[in-house]
Scaffold this motif. Structure first.
Motif, PDB file in Angstrom:
ATOM      1  N   SER A   1       0.670  -1.161   0.121  1.00  0.00           N
ATOM      2  CA  SER A   1       0.093  -0.160  -0.038  1.00  0.00           C
ATOM      3  C   SER A   1       0.789   1.143   0.040  1.00  0.00           C
ATOM      4  O   SER A   1       2.137   1.266   0.495  1.00  0.00           O
TER       5      SER A   1
ATOM      6  N   LYS B   1      -5.178  -0.276  -7.235  1.00  0.00           N
ATOM      7  CA  LYS B   1      -6.558   0.116  -6.991  1.00  0.00           C
ATOM      8  C   LYS B   1      -6.624   0.775  -5.995  1.00  0.00           C
ATOM      9  O   LYS B   1      -5.886   0.898  -5.016  1.00  0.00           O
ATOM     10  N   PRO B   2      -7.774   1.766  -5.561  1.00  0.00           N
ATOM     11  CA  PRO B   2      -7.964   2.526  -4.202  1.00  0.00           C
ATOM     12  C   PRO B   2      -7.882   1.268  -3.248  1.00  0.00           C
ATOM     13  O   PRO B   2      -8.511   0.457  -3.280  1.00  0.00           O
ATOM     14  N   ASN B   3      -7.360   1.783  -2.069  1.00  0.00           N
ATOM     15  CA  ASN B   3      -7.668   1.046  -0.734  1.00  0.00           C
ATOM     16  C   ASN B   3      -8.820   0.824  -0.438  1.00  0.00           C
ATOM     17  O   ASN B   3      -9.335  -0.177   0.191  1.00  0.00           O
TER      18      ASN B   3
ATOM     19  N   ILE C   1      -1.746   4.639 -11.392  1.00  0.00           N
ATOM     20  CA  ILE C   1      -1.893   5.405 -10.128  1.00  0.00           C
ATOM     21  C   ILE C   1      -2.774   6.576  -9.788  1.00  0.00           C
ATOM     22  O   ILE C   1      -3.555   6.790  -8.840  1.00  0.00           O
TER      23      ILE C   1
ATOM     24  N   ALA D   1      -6.355   5.419  -9.641  1.00  0.00           N
ATOM     25  CA  ALA D   1      -6.797   4.944  -8.131  1.00  0.00           C
ATOM     26  C   ALA D   1      -6.758   6.200  -7.147  1.00  0.00           C
ATOM     27  O   ALA D   1      -7.535   6.191  -6.227  1.00  0.00           O
ATOM     28  N   ALA D   2      -5.802   6.981  -7.332  1.00  0.00           N
ATOM     29  CA  ALA D   2      -5.471   7.958  -6.305  1.00  0.00           C
ATOM     30  C   ALA D   2      -6.749   9.297  -6.381  1.00  0.00           C
ATOM     31  O   ALA D   2      -6.803   9.820  -5.509  1.00  0.00           O
TER      32      ALA D   2
ATOM     33  N   ILE E   1      -3.588   3.933  -2.144  1.00  0.00           N
ATOM     34  CA  ILE E   1      -3.588   3.022  -3.102  1.00  0.00           C
ATOM     35  C   ILE E   1      -2.927   1.619  -2.998  1.00  0.00           C
ATOM     36  O   ILE E   1      -2.144   1.665  -2.071  1.00  0.00           O
TER      37      ILE E   1
END
Length: 309
Positions: A114, A141-143, A164, A167-168, A174
């Protein structure tokens, strides 16, 4: 009973939640309950603060619904609700944290890392770290996001920066993990804490390359095979791992646990969904149908489990 159904919300999964809410409201009315439907918006909490009901059925997905926040508010208002509490909801929504718990307890997960966005000067710095640690293909992917929103399978290095960035845009953290190809399956879990049982395993055959948003929610986007055509031993392992994952996070009443079966027949856990899609054609009701629970009876079972002492 007098039951409020929260649906809609403000996450990227709003449209799905509207369908979930519509199905739940109809089922509860069919079972004789008095139902209040609330299209939830966190900027308009007055309706919740003045709520006078026996139970809340949360039909929300994603942020402000599945992440423990609405559960915390209902706890403070002393209003009982269907499903998992604050901690388990928050843990399940945090993919990095939940993966750490699963791995520590022997449930196979994909190798991952992460990245907290504000701990880096720019996304190029994150991309350099990703290149050093991962070989294509891998997933960015987004966390904390659902329905594969913001997810990219990176197959070529020149696409890392864009992945990135995507996702961000959805999260401050992320998650990058090894891509695991294979058969996508999911296992519904139902029951009070300590006496949960897994329903039949479902195999998902998406029409696209993977089980993305369109595959999940567009008509004909995927095929559900239930029970999944896997060996008895693998079925047993998937169901045991699903119940174990559900219990490790402290989930309650119901959840749905997603896996990939890799080329070596290993079950790799992806995530636990504490508020899975609950439209009449969703995965959970499909599995319940096989064991004789139709949609209305399934929704009523969730209510019964929620009010048991």
């Amino acid at each position: 009973m007098k039951i409020a159904v929260l649906y809609g919300g403000v996450s990227g999964e709003r449209e799905v939640s509207l369908s979930t809410g519509k199905g739940i409201i109809k089922a509860l009315k069919n079972k004789g309950h008095e139902v209040i439907g609330i299209d939830f918006d966190p900027s308009k909490l007055k309706e919740l603060l003045q709520l006078d009901v026996d139970l809340v059925f949360i039909g929300l997905h994603g942020r402000f619904g599945e992440d423990g926040k609405i559960q915390g508010l209902l706890d403070m208002l002393n209003i009982p609700y269907v499903g998992s509490g604050v901690l388990s909801s928050a843990l399940a929504m945090d993919k990095a944290k939940s993966k750490q718990i699963f791995a520590a307890e022997g449930i196979k997960t994909a190798r991952s890392q992460s990245y907290v966005i504000n701990q880096f000067e720019n996304t190029e710095e994150i991309a350099r770290s990703v290149r050093e640690q991962f070989n294509v293909p891998f997933v960015v992917k987004p966390n904390q996001e659902g329905s594969t929103l913001g997810l990219t399978i990176v197959k070529e290095e020149e696409h890392i920066d864009k992945a990135i960035e995507v996702a961000a845009a959805s999260d401050t953290v992320i998650l990058v993990e090894d891509y695991v190809g294979g058969r996508e399956v999911t296992v519904p879990v139902i029951g009070k804490q300590g006496s949960e049982q897994a329903l039949p395993v479902i195999e998902i055959i998406p029409k696209n390359d993977y089980y993305d948003f369109d595959s999940k929610y567009k008509p004909g986007g995927s095929e559900h095979i239930v029970p999944a055509q896997v060996s008895d031993d693998l079925t047993k392992q998937l169901q045991e791992d699903a119940v174990k994952a559900h219990q490790l996070l402290g989930c309650d009443v119901y959840s749905r646990v997603d896996f990939i079966i890799d080329a070596h027949n290993n079950a790799i856990i992806l995530e636990v969904n504490t508020l899975p899609g609950m439209t009449p054609t969703s995965l959970f009701p499909d599995s319940a149908q096989v064991v004789g629970l139709n949609y209305d009876d399934l929704v009523e079972r969730f209510v019964e489990l929620s009010i048991q002492e």
